[in-house]
Design a protein around this motif. Structure first.
Motif, short mmCIF file in Angstrom:
data_model
loop_
_atom_site.label_atom_id
_atom_site.label_comp_id
_atom_site.label_asym_id
_atom_site.label_seq_id
_atom_site.Cartn_x
_atom_site.Cartn_y
_atom_site.Cartn_z
N ALA A 1 0.84 -1.20 0.00
CA ALA A 1 0.00 0.00 0.00
C ALA A 1 0.88 1.25 0.00
O ALA A 1 0.58 2.24 -0.68
CB ALA A 1 -0.92 0.00 1.22
N LEU A 2 1.98 1.20 0.75
CA LEU A 2 2.92 2.32 0.77
C LEU A 2 3.67 2.46 -0.55
O LEU A 2 3.81 3.56 -1.10
CB LEU A 2 3.92 2.14 1.91
CG LEU A 2 3.53 2.65 3.29
CD1 LEU A 2 4.61 2.33 4.31
CD2 LEU A 2 3.28 4.16 3.27
N LYS A 3 4.15 1.33 -1.07
CA LYS A 3 4.94 1.37 -2.30
C LYS A 3 4.12 1.87 -3.49
O LYS A 3 4.65 2.54 -4.37
CB LYS A 3 5.50 -0.02 -2.61
CG LYS A 3 6.64 -0.44 -1.69
CD LYS A 3 7.16 -1.81 -2.09
CE LYS A 3 8.32 -2.22 -1.20
NZ LYS A 3 8.85 -3.55 -1.57
N GLY A 4 2.85 1.53 -3.49
CA GLY A 4 2.01 1.93 -4.61
C GLY A 4 1.15 3.14 -4.32
O GLY A 4 0.16 3.38 -5.03
N TRP A 5 1.49 3.89 -3.28
CA TRP A 5 0.64 5.01 -2.87
C TRP A 5 0.47 6.04 -3.99
O TRP A 5 1.44 6.50 -4.59
CB TRP A 5 1.26 5.70 -1.65
CG TRP A 5 0.34 6.72 -1.03
CD1 TRP A 5 0.26 8.05 -1.36
CD2 TRP A 5 -0.63 6.50 -0.02
NE1 TRP A 5 -0.71 8.66 -0.60
CE2 TRP A 5 -1.28 7.73 0.24
CE3 TRP A 5 -1.03 5.36 0.71
CZ2 TRP A 5 -2.29 7.87 1.18
CZ3 TRP A 5 -2.03 5.50 1.66
CH2 TRP A 5 -2.65 6.74 1.89
N GLY A 6 -0.79 6.37 -4.25
CA GLY A 6 -1.08 7.38 -5.26
C GLY A 6 -1.46 8.69 -4.59
O GLY A 6 -2.39 8.74 -3.78
N PHE A 7 -0.75 9.76 -4.89
CA PHE A 7 -1.02 11.06 -4.28
C PHE A 7 -2.10 11.80 -5.07
O PHE A 7 -1.85 12.26 -6.19
CB PHE A 7 0.25 11.91 -4.24
CG PHE A 7 1.25 11.45 -3.22
CD1 PHE A 7 1.14 11.86 -1.89
CD2 PHE A 7 2.30 10.61 -3.57
CE1 PHE A 7 2.06 11.44 -0.95
CE2 PHE A 7 3.22 10.19 -2.63
CZ PHE A 7 3.11 10.61 -1.31
N GLY A 8 -3.28 11.92 -4.49
CA GLY A 8 -4.34 12.68 -5.12
C GLY A 8 -3.99 14.15 -5.22
O GLY A 8 -4.55 14.88 -6.04
N GLU A 9 -3.04 14.59 -4.41
CA GLU A 9 -2.62 16.00 -4.41
C GLU A 9 -1.68 16.32 -5.57
O GLU A 9 -1.27 17.47 -5.74
CB GLU A 9 -1.92 16.34 -3.10
CG GLU A 9 -2.79 16.17 -1.87
CD GLU A 9 -2.79 14.74 -1.33
OE1 GLU A 9 -3.45 14.49 -0.31
OE2 GLU A 9 -2.13 13.86 -1.93
N GLY A 10 -1.30 15.28 -6.34
CA GLY A 10 -0.44 15.52 -7.49
C GLY A 10 1.04 15.45 -7.20
O GLY A 10 1.86 15.74 -8.08
N LEU A 11 1.44 15.06 -5.99
CA LEU A 11 2.87 14.95 -5.67
C LEU A 11 3.49 13.80 -6.44
O LEU A 11 2.83 12.81 -6.75
CB LEU A 11 3.06 14.72 -4.17
CG LEU A 11 2.51 15.78 -3.22
CD1 LEU A 11 2.87 15.43 -1.78
CD2 LEU A 11 3.06 17.16 -3.56
N GLN A 12 4.76 13.92 -6.73
CA GLN A 12 5.48 12.89 -7.48
C GLN A 12 6.44 12.11 -6.59
O GLN A 12 7.33 11.43 -7.09
CB GLN A 12 6.25 13.54 -8.64
CG GLN A 12 5.36 14.25 -9.64
CD GLN A 12 4.33 13.33 -10.26
OE1 GLN A 12 4.64 12.21 -10.67
NE2 GLN A 12 3.08 13.78 -10.33
N ALA A 13 6.27 12.18 -5.29
CA ALA A 13 7.19 11.50 -4.37
C ALA A 13 7.03 9.99 -4.47
O ALA A 13 5.92 9.47 -4.52
CB ALA A 13 6.91 11.96 -2.93
N GLY A 14 8.15 9.28 -4.51
CA GLY A 14 8.15 7.82 -4.54
C GLY A 14 8.39 7.24 -3.17
O GLY A 14 8.76 7.95 -2.22
#
Length: 306
Positions: free
Chosen positions: A198-211
């Motif tokens: 869940a952490l590795k595939g986290w999708g940021f709805g805020e548009g962040l590009q952090a991996g």
């Protein structure tokens, strides 16, 4: 409830889900778990981190196969490395005498509960998740005989509470259950593997590009987590949904953000002789107004309170 039957499906499914809401995933229930009395274990992963979801996991198998988790290598997930957990989880999925399930509790769901007007503790959130997993197993047809749960709070009180809800099922609540009962160890692995992906595939709805490599494990002591909290702090809106903003680590960091004074809404709904029906129609319509793009792109929503 989504059915998941292998590690790759779990991984891709978690990456595609809305991370701001709670989700429940269950395997198919093997026929033997419907035909014969079963034991069921429950444990969690991610109770303490400042980032990411808390995941409650369950695993179950027939009572006469109680040694099965041991034979698959199940142990307390914290004592295993990631590769070992993935291998064991795949074995659990492939075994037709075992089933499993998880509830992924979103960070903002945890925080909203803990910061609500009527305080809702993390222990209660945890208990509710455990209860929900037991109910889902029963609903799926598991012939449940005995439940083993790793405790939150005093085990005697928790055990009595569960017994009152499930009087026809044996209940054992114990400290360190994940290292004492193999079926709880299996649940621990299911929970931990799910949280990791869940952490590795986290999708940021805020548009962040952090991996994932940028925010690390999510624990307050992790250098990458500390760096993430420093680098991705908006001075007005705070943190993305990944962060548990009710944690002291986050609230301390937010002391350096701007102080905001919120003005009262100038729009006043007249009450006077308005009927109660008309009043709620008016407030409903008021709350339904569309938000400016500035708010929607930041995953902000309006909350109307009466």
């Amino acid at each position: 409830m989504q059915k998941i039957d292998d590690l790759e499906t779990l991984r891709s499914f978690l990456a595609s889900k809305d991370n701001t809401v709670n989700n429940v995933y269950f395997s198919d229930v093997p026929q033997v778990c419907k035909d014969f009395p079963c034991i069921l274990g429950i444990d969690e992963a991610g109770r303490g981190p400042v980032l990411g979801p808390m995941v409650y996991g369950t695993a179950f198998c027939p009572l006469n196969e109680a040694t099965l988790p041991d034979s698959l290598g199940c142990a307390d997930s914290k004592a295993l490395n990631e590769e070992s957990r993935d291998v064991i989880f795949s074995k659990i999925c492939a075994n037709r005498k075992m089933g499993w399930g998880v509830e992924v509790i979103a960070p903002n769901s945890i925080c909203n509960s803990m910061l609500s007007r009527q305080k809702y503790s993390l222990n209660q959130v945890s208990m509710d998740a455990a209860i929900n997993l037991i109910k889902m197993a029963l609903k799926g047809g598991v012939n449940l005989s005995h439940v083993y749960v790793d405790t939150v709070g005093p085990p005697e009180k928790y055990q009595a509470y569960l017994k009152s809800l499930f009087p026809n099922v044996g209940v054992t609540v114990a400290k360190k259950a994940d290292s004492t009962f193999p079926i709880v160890s299996a649940a621990s692995i299911c929970a931990k593997v799910t949280r990791d992906y869940a952490l590795k595939g986290w999708g940021f709805g805020e548009g962040l590009q952090a991996g994932h490599e940028e925010f690390g494990s999510g624990y307050p002591g992790d250098p990458n987590t500390k760096k993430f909290l420093q680098n991705y702090r908006d001075p007005v809106f705070g943190y993305p949904h990944l962060v548990r903003f009710s944690w002291s680590t986050a609230s301390e960091a937010l002391k350096e953000a701007y102080h905001v004074d919120w003005e009262e809404n100038e729009e006043v709904i007249p009450i006077g002789n308005t009927s109660i029906t008309e009043f709620f129609k008016m407030t409903k319509n008021r709350g339904a107004r569309s938000l400016h793009d500035f708010f929607t792109t930041r995953c902000l929503s309006r909350k109307v309170e009466f």
